[in-house]
Design a protein around this motif. Structure first.
Motif, PDB file in Angstrom:
ATOM      1  N   UNK A 371       8.403 -14.648  -2.379  1.00 30.86           N
ATOM      2  CA  UNK A 371       9.508 -13.410  -2.503  1.00 30.86           C
ATOM      3  C   UNK A 371       9.358 -12.829  -0.881  1.00 30.86           C
ATOM      4  N   UNK A 372      10.428 -12.147  -0.685  1.00 28.37           N
ATOM      5  CA  UNK A 372      10.343 -11.222   0.535  1.00 28.37           C
ATOM      6  C   UNK A 372       9.817  -9.864   0.152  1.00 28.37           C
ATOM      7  N   UNK A 373       9.244  -8.995   1.029  1.00 30.02           N
ATOM      8  CA  UNK A 373       8.600  -7.873   0.800  1.00 30.02           C
ATOM      9  C   UNK A 373       9.120  -6.918  -0.157  1.00 30.02           C
ATOM     10  N   UNK A 374      10.581  -6.770  -0.025  1.00 29.32           N
ATOM     11  CA  UNK A 374      11.411  -5.853  -1.068  1.00 29.32           C
ATOM     12  C   UNK A 374      11.383  -6.283  -2.163  1.00 29.32           C
ATOM     13  N   UNK A 375      11.598  -7.524  -2.598  1.00 31.65           N
ATOM     14  CA  UNK A 375      11.594  -8.274  -4.064  1.00 31.65           C
ATOM     15  C   UNK A 375      10.085  -7.953  -4.583  1.00 31.65           C
ATOM     16  N   UNK A 376       8.879  -8.333  -3.771  1.00 32.90           N
ATOM     17  CA  UNK A 376       7.786  -8.256  -4.341  1.00 32.90           C
ATOM     18  C   UNK A 376       7.370  -6.596  -4.436  1.00 32.90           C
ATOM     19  N   UNK A 377       7.908  -5.625  -3.627  1.00 37.28           N
ATOM     20  CA  UNK A 377       7.665  -4.403  -4.206  1.00 37.28           C
ATOM     21  C   UNK A 377       8.332  -3.906  -5.344  1.00 37.28           C
ATOM     22  N   UNK A 378       9.566  -4.256  -5.538  1.00 41.40           N
ATOM     23  CA  UNK A 378      10.180  -4.033  -6.775  1.00 41.40           C
ATOM     24  C   UNK A 378       9.730  -4.760  -8.034  1.00 41.40           C
ATOM     25  N   UNK A 379       9.058  -6.091  -7.943  1.00 42.78           N
ATOM     26  CA  UNK A 379       8.165  -6.598  -8.890  1.00 42.78           C
ATOM     27  C   UNK A 379       7.126  -5.795  -9.302  1.00 42.78           C
ATOM     28  N   UNK A 380       6.278  -5.485  -8.331  1.00 38.72           N
ATOM     29  CA  UNK A 380       4.942  -4.719  -8.488  1.00 38.72           C
ATOM     30  C   UNK A 380       5.378  -3.312  -9.285  1.00 38.72           C
ATOM     31  N   UNK A 381       6.392  -2.640  -8.774  1.00 42.41           N
ATOM     32  CA  UNK A 381       6.802  -1.491  -9.833  1.00 42.41           C
ATOM     33  C   UNK A 381       7.218  -1.726 -11.058  1.00 42.41           C
ATOM     34  N   UNK A 382       7.922  -2.867 -11.260  1.00 49.95           N
ATOM     35  CA  UNK A 382       8.338  -3.255 -12.480  1.00 49.95           C
ATOM     36  C   UNK A 382       7.262  -3.514 -13.590  1.00 49.95           C
ATOM     37  N   UNK A 383       6.099  -4.233 -13.109  1.00 50.42           N
ATOM     38  CA  UNK A 383       4.884  -4.619 -13.395  1.00 50.42           C
ATOM     39  C   UNK A 383       4.318  -3.431 -13.818  1.00 50.42           C
ATOM     40  N   UNK A 384       4.336  -2.067 -13.189  1.00 49.88           N
ATOM     41  CA  UNK A 384       3.494  -0.770 -13.324  1.00 49.88           C
ATOM     42  C   UNK A 384       2.313  -1.157 -12.620  1.00 49.88           C
ATOM     43  N   UNK A 385       2.045  -1.681 -11.488  1.00 51.82           N
ATOM     44  CA  UNK A 385       0.891  -2.004 -10.720  1.00 51.82           C
ATOM     45  C   UNK A 385       0.807  -1.080  -9.652  1.00 51.82           C
ATOM     46  N   UNK A 412       0.187   1.139   1.219  1.00 53.59           N
ATOM     47  CA  UNK A 412       0.611  -0.009   0.527  1.00 53.59           C
ATOM     48  C   UNK A 412      -0.187  -1.304   0.842  1.00 53.59           C
ATOM     49  N   UNK A 413       0.034  -2.284  -0.032  1.00 56.10           N
ATOM     50  CA  UNK A 413      -0.421  -3.373   0.212  1.00 56.10           C
ATOM     51  C   UNK A 413       0.030  -4.041   1.493  1.00 56.10           C
ATOM     52  N   UNK A 414      -0.513  -5.037   2.381  1.00 61.42           N
ATOM     53  CA  UNK A 414       0.243  -5.759   3.368  1.00 61.42           C
ATOM     54  C   UNK A 414       1.192  -6.615   3.122  1.00 61.42           C
ATOM     55  N   UNK A 415       0.990  -7.175   1.644  1.00 62.07           N
ATOM     56  CA  UNK A 415       2.027  -7.949   1.280  1.00 62.07           C
ATOM     57  C   UNK A 415       3.142  -7.362   0.929  1.00 62.07           C
ATOM     58  N   UNK A 416       3.386  -6.239   0.929  1.00 58.01           N
ATOM     59  CA  UNK A 416       4.305  -5.239   0.661  1.00 58.01           C
ATOM     60  C   UNK A 416       4.857  -4.508   1.809  1.00 58.01           C
ATOM     61  N   UNK A 417       4.347  -5.004   3.308  1.00 56.28           N
ATOM     62  CA  UNK A 417       5.048  -4.532   4.303  1.00 56.28           C
ATOM     63  C   UNK A 417       6.220  -4.980   4.800  1.00 56.28           C
ATOM     64  N   UNK A 418       7.397  -3.937   4.860  1.00 60.98           N
ATOM     65  CA  UNK A 418       8.860  -4.559   5.312  1.00 60.98           C
ATOM     66  C   UNK A 418       8.738  -4.763   6.763  1.00 60.98           C
ATOM     67  N   UNK A 419       9.037  -6.014   6.956  1.00 57.17           N
ATOM     68  CA  UNK A 419       9.097  -6.633   8.605  1.00 57.17           C
ATOM     69  C   UNK A 419      10.415  -6.129   9.025  1.00 57.17           C
ATOM     70  N   UNK A 420      10.376  -5.524  10.334  1.00 52.29           N
ATOM     71  CA  UNK A 420      11.781  -5.268  10.826  1.00 52.29           C
ATOM     72  C   UNK A 420      12.739  -6.457  11.292  1.00 52.29           C
ATOM     73  N   UNK A 421      13.951  -6.198  11.288  1.00 47.55           N
ATOM     74  CA  UNK A 421      14.864  -7.388  11.672  1.00 47.55           C
ATOM     75  C   UNK A 421      14.216  -8.058  13.021  1.00 47.55           C
ATOM     76  N   UNK A 422      13.974  -7.141  14.085  1.00 48.67           N
ATOM     77  CA  UNK A 422      13.938  -7.506  15.476  1.00 48.67           C
ATOM     78  C   UNK A 422      12.526  -7.731  15.616  1.00 48.67           C
ATOM     79  N   UNK A 423      11.677  -7.951  14.846  1.00 50.76           N
ATOM     80  CA  UNK A 423      10.335  -8.268  14.969  1.00 50.76           C
ATOM     81  C   UNK A 423      10.085  -9.862  14.561  1.00 50.76           C
ATOM     82  N   UNK A 424       9.015 -10.163  14.816  1.00 51.52           N
ATOM     83  CA  UNK A 424       8.432 -11.640  14.644  1.00 51.52           C
ATOM     84  C   UNK A 424       8.178 -11.388  12.840  1.00 51.52           C
ATOM     85  N   UNK A 425       8.414 -12.359  12.090  1.00 53.34           N
ATOM     86  CA  UNK A 425       8.508 -12.440  10.800  1.00 53.34           C
ATOM     87  C   UNK A 425       6.998 -13.131  10.312  1.00 53.34           C
ATOM     88  N   UNK A 426       6.081 -12.532  11.070  1.00 52.72           N
ATOM     89  CA  UNK A 426       4.675 -13.176  10.576  1.00 52.72           C
ATOM     90  C   UNK A 426       3.779 -12.079  10.888  1.00 52.72           C
TER      91      UNK A 426
END
Length: 617
Positions: A371-385, A412-426
């Protein structure tokens, strides 16, 4: 066998009392009365002997099943005791009645003398006359009556015989004893009357009006009769208990003047429906006329012969060495002679909320990592974690973790960090270094390695390490040698000082082909739950690679499996590069592998006492 004789002797005494009351027995001669008296005394002696044997056997069984708390066992014993007291009163009535008739016959046969001619009888001669009709009875006491309607007839008759018919007691003394022999509701009824001579009659009348309910007593016996337990597997104990319950109900119903002569179809039907298929088939085979209605006496006789046969077969099999028993039957299952406690346990891995059938945490879930970070964040909130550590026990505000996002250092967790569009996606390489330096601790957490596939710009795999937030513990293991018939076998063992016994797996036992002996024990663990039953025990010799003089004889119970692989996951050798260069009992302790031996506290202490010294001596 003892209980069967007990019931039959009781019925004989009751029948003797009924014949005496209905003037069926000839009592027109002093010699006939003497014969009747001796016969009743003989019956009572046998009856008392059977009762003592029965109580002794039941007390022994109750002591063995004390942890079960078997209420049916206690209720059954109380019923037999009540019946014994009832028969005792019947015996007293018969002896007293025969003595009165004998005295009347002697008085009628004695010559009439005037007062002047009569002379006092010497005391010694008088004592000799009465000594022929005296008898010694065992001491008995009356149990406290708590208000049970089923126990009322026994209490009523016993209290009448011991206190009401006692001419030496005054009415106020009888009332005092009545108060002492009651409790609960019954005592409340008795205490409403004043403790005076006139109060006893009122208290006894109130008590009788409350519990002298023939309908309730009969309904209680019918309830027992129509709710008999089903005997699922054929066994002597099950058949005897079913037969005894029915015969007991019949005897009590007769006591309440219920005519049960025409109830044979009912008794046969109720008993047949409770029999196992094998016993019911044998019973049907004994019926020559399949269309006629069998009598209860026939089924009663069949049950007696059947359980006697089962007892004889069971006794013969127990006497033959190496004979096999059906372990799934109630007769074949003997009670464990020993109970062992073993507390080596393993906490199961958590199940993923996204993959219910998989065993892994959400941070290692392939679905979650794709998942991308936005979807991960939504899933974590939905699970109440928790947004920081993904725990379900608290929120991000109360998160005890000291680590934040390795990219922006926010909460927040590193996996939930939103990567800016103009930055490297790694994830920057510094993240991996920071995580390995500050977020990993091999002494406090179990580690897992996962690969995150980037979803944009075609960037390759980025390796990251994440802690599972569970304490990892390395248990004490060792590679040991077992010597049997000159051959040495290697095995991996676990030291568990919390276990009372030593265990070996069936796999290793069958591989070595160790001799064994029969055992019977239960293994209990956490929450006092029985985890396994042991039927075999073996003995073997342990040796040492370091000290050839070292030998230790070990006795172990054989069970199918000890535990899962230990440790749960293999650990990288880099975690232990700073360990000193010493000889380890288990050189590959960090590799996950199976355990075939578990040394309990009975061996651990001996092992330490006999361990090879540092100088090899």
């Amino acid at each position: 066998m003892s209980l069967d004789s007990f019931i039959r002797l009781a019925d004989t005494l009751v029948g003797f009392d009924a014949d005496l009351a209905n003037n069926i027995l000839p009592v027109n001669s002093v010699h006939l009365i003497r014969l009747h008296t001796e016969e009743i005394k003989s019956l009572w002696t046998k009856y008392k002997s059977e009762y003592d044997t029965f109580v002794k056997d039941y007390v022994s069984e109750a002591h063995e099943e004390e942890e079960s708390g078997d209420e049916d066992q206690a209720s059954e014993l109380d019923t037999i005791r009540a019946k014994f007291k009832t028969i005792y009163l019947t015996y007293c009535k018969c002896i007293a009645k025969l003595s009165e008739i004998s005295d009347e016959l002697r008085a009628d046969a004695a010559p009439k003398q005037s007062p002047a001619q009569s002379s006092p009888v010497p005391q010694s001669h008088s004592s000799n006359i009465h000594s022929g009709y005296s008898f010694n009875l065992p001491p008995c006491d009356l149990e406290v009556f708590s208000g049970d309607s089923m126990a009322w007839p026994t209490f009523r008759d016993m209290f009448t015989a011991m206190y009401i018919d006692n001419s030496r007691l005054s009415s106020v003394e009888k009332l005092f004893h009545l108060v002492q022999k009651t409790k609960g509701e019954a005592k409340e009824i008795v205490q409403k009357s004043p403790l005076t001579n006139s109060g006893f009659s009122q208290a006894w009348s109130n008590l009788s009006d409350r519990y002298e309910n023939k309908r309730v007593l009969v309904n209680g016996q019918l309830k027992v009769l129509f709710n008999l337990p089903t005997v699922h597997s054929e066994s002597s104990q099950g058949l005897k208990r079913l037969q005894r319950d029915i015969n007991s109900c019949i005897s009590v119903l007769k006591t309440y003047d219920i005519d049960v002569k025409s109830w044979d179809p009912i008794f046969v039907f109720l008993c047949s429906n409770r029999l196992p298929d094998s016993t019911l088939t044998l019973w049907e085979q004994t019926l020559s006329d399949k269309s006629s209605i069998p009598r209860w006496a026939e089924l009663d006789k069949f049950l007696t012969n059947r359980y006697l046969t089962l007892e004889s077969v069971s006794e013969m099999r127990r006497g033959v060495p190496g004979s096999s028993h059906k372990e799934n039957s109630s007769e074949g299952k003997s009670k464990p002679s020993k109970k062992l406690s073993s507390f080596q346990s393993k906490v199961s891995d958590p199940k993923c909320p996204l993959c219910p059938n998989e065993v892994h945490i959400i941070r290692k879930c392939p679905k979650f990592l794709r998942m991308n970070p936005d979807v991960r964040s939504s899933e974590i909130k939905r699970q109440g974690l928790c947004l920081n550590c993904f725990s379900k026990t608290h929120s991000v505000k109360n998160c005890p973790s000291k680590h934040n996002c390795y990219t922006c250092n926010k909460r927040h967790n590193t996996l939930l960090h939103k990567i800016p569009a103009n930055s490297a996606s790694s994830v920057p390489s510094s993240v991996s270094n920071t995580a390995s330096n500050s977020n990993l601790n091999p002494n406090s957490a179990s580690f897992s390695r996962s690969e995150i596939q980037s979803t944009s710009n075609g960037v390759g795999n980025v390796q990251s390490y994440f802690s599972t937030n569970t304490q990892g513990v390395l248990l004490g293991t060792a590679m040991v040698q077992i010597v049997h018939n000159g051959v040495t076998y290697s095995a991996r063992a676990l030291f568990d000082s919390g276990s009372e016994g030593t265990f070996i797996t069936e796999r290793l036992f069958n591989q070595i082909k160790l001799p064994f002996k029969r055992a019977n024990a239960q293994i209990s663990g956490l929450n006092n739950s029985n985890s396994a039953s042991v039927r075999k025990q073996c003995t073997f010799i342990l040796s040492s690679k370091i000290d050839r003089k070292f030998e230790l004889t070990v006795s172990a119970f054989i069970i199918p499996k000890l535990s899962g692989n230990l440790p749960s996951h293999s650990l990288p050798t880099s975690f232990f590069k700073n360990l000193p260069n010493i000889s380890l009992a288990d050189p590959n302790f960090f590799k996950s592998s199976q355990i075939d031996l578990l040394f309990g506290s009975d061996v651990v202490a001996l092992f330490l006492l006999k361990r090879p010294s540092s100088d090899g001596s």
